[in-house]
Design a protein around this motif. Sequence first.
Motif, mmCIF file in Angstrom:
data_model
loop_
_atom_site.group_PDB
_atom_site.id
_atom_site.type_symbol
_atom_site.label_atom_id
_atom_site.label_comp_id
_atom_site.label_asym_id
_atom_site.label_seq_id
_atom_site.Cartn_x
_atom_site.Cartn_y
_atom_site.Cartn_z
ATOM 1 N N CYS A 1 -72.160 73.781 86.919
ATOM 2 C CA CYS A 1 -72.553 73.868 88.324
ATOM 3 C C CYS A 1 -74.074 73.750 88.442
ATOM 4 O O CYS A 1 -74.815 74.466 87.780
ATOM 5 C CB CYS A 1 -72.083 75.192 88.918
ATOM 6 N N THR A 2 -74.513 72.835 89.281
ATOM 7 C CA THR A 2 -75.935 72.670 89.564
ATOM 8 C C THR A 2 -76.174 72.950 91.039
ATOM 9 O O THR A 2 -75.238 73.195 91.799
ATOM 10 C CB THR A 2 -76.402 71.233 89.229
ATOM 11 N N SER A 3 -77.413 72.907 91.470
ATOM 12 C CA SER A 3 -77.719 73.174 92.868
ATOM 13 C C SER A 3 -77.209 72.072 93.790
ATOM 14 O O SER A 3 -77.064 72.285 94.997
ATOM 15 C CB SER A 3 -79.232 73.334 93.055
ATOM 16 N N ASN A 4 -76.915 70.909 93.223
ATOM 17 C CA ASN A 4 -76.484 69.776 94.044
ATOM 18 C C ASN A 4 -75.009 69.427 93.922
ATOM 19 O O ASN A 4 -74.463 68.726 94.778
ATOM 20 C CB ASN A 4 -77.300 68.525 93.689
ATOM 21 N N GLY A 5 -74.358 69.885 92.851
ATOM 22 C CA GLY A 5 -72.961 69.533 92.666
ATOM 23 C C GLY A 5 -72.425 70.042 91.347
ATOM 24 O O GLY A 5 -73.076 70.836 90.648
ATOM 25 N N ILE A 6 -71.228 69.586 90.998
ATOM 26 C CA ILE A 6 -70.533 70.069 89.805
ATOM 27 C C ILE A 6 -70.155 68.901 88.903
ATOM 28 O O ILE A 6 -69.575 67.906 89.361
ATOM 29 C CB ILE A 6 -69.257 70.842 90.186
ATOM 30 N N TYR A 7 -70.479 69.046 87.621
ATOM 31 C CA TYR A 7 -70.065 68.078 86.608
ATOM 32 C C TYR A 7 -68.816 68.607 85.904
ATOM 33 O O TYR A 7 -68.738 69.793 85.578
ATOM 34 C CB TYR A 7 -71.167 67.863 85.571
ATOM 35 N N HIS A 8 -67.855 67.719 85.668
ATOM 36 C CA HIS A 8 -66.648 68.066 84.919
ATOM 37 C C HIS A 8 -66.549 67.147 83.706
ATOM 38 O O HIS A 8 -66.533 65.923 83.853
ATOM 39 C CB HIS A 8 -65.382 67.895 85.778
ATOM 40 N N LEU A 9 -66.463 67.748 82.515
ATOM 41 C CA LEU A 9 -66.273 66.993 81.287
ATOM 42 C C LEU A 9 -64.935 67.405 80.684
ATOM 43 O O LEU A 9 -64.704 68.585 80.428
ATOM 44 C CB LEU A 9 -67.402 67.281 80.290
#
Length: 349
Positions: A244-252
């Motif tokens: 989770c970042t301040s701008n969105g979410i990465y899924h790996l």
Amino acid sequence: MIQQLINRYKRIRTERFIAQTYQYSYAFVGMGQHSLTNLYPVLHYLGVPLKYICVTSERKAKLIERKFPHVKATTSLDVILNDDEVKGIFVSASPSVHFSIASQILKSGKSLFIEKPPCQTLAELDALIGKQRLYGSPIAMVGLQKRYAPAVQILRKRLHKEHLVSYDLHYLTGNYPEGNALLDLYIHPLDLVTHLFGKAEILACQQVAPASYTIMLRHPQIVGTLELSTAYTWTSAEETLKVCTSNGIYHLSQMEELTYESFSSCVLGIPIEKVCHHKRTVEYIFSSNKSIPILPNNQVYSQGYFDEQRSFVDAVEGRCFNTLNGLQSTRAVYMILEEISKLHSQKKK
């Protein structure tokens, strides 16, 4: 005209690959299922001159020479170490003997590629680092191939530009009776998060079942939780990471797919998605296409094995000097492994 351009492109691509040859000889110590499935095929594809394969039994050595007539099979590591033509040695044997084998290779001054785990403790790792410096071994790499996975490399670059908030990792498999799950299996997810986020300290660690842990780690710019467990199943083993970042979410997911979902905008601190309909958009940054049988869609490539071994050979040949997983770079994960082991030992007492 178009067909001529296509043919020319294909010819140039093929000739470029064929022209990539290696001048030194190499050896391999070990002949297990992992080596046969993930390591030997890459060396064969690249055309790496493999001169020796070292195993523990004469019977297996004879079988190897029948299977691979261009390779010399031996049960003596000294034969390889005393051969000046051999510049690099791959090791994928039993983890319990990795430290001893690695020590001998480093002392010989030859370059070393050793599968994880390279040793059993942080003290042994420091000893290997010291031997590399003392004897001048040019290259010493550890087989932590996920660092070379294309999705991981893309994610790492993108995270450097983000304001990080938190992450959540799940590494779930079935029972692992053949070895030490903490050292043999969990070294991968723990190395992944230290590779992505830097050194970490353990904020909390709970052993919830035999060889199963829930861990909270604090890195310089992010805090994350990990579920590491052998209480699930190998049939549907899971390895997923959500950042989770301040701008969105990465899924790996499984090193095979990397996506990014951006957050909706806010006005005066009020999320627009709570006021009106928000259209969810997911960016597919990396995805392996299994329907097209080419190298980038092969798991050996997407899991990082291909680029990892090519990087080692290129380094030995003097074509590149920067490798992602030198011995020194694994200290961060060994510090975590050692701390978890100490916490587990204290609870037993």
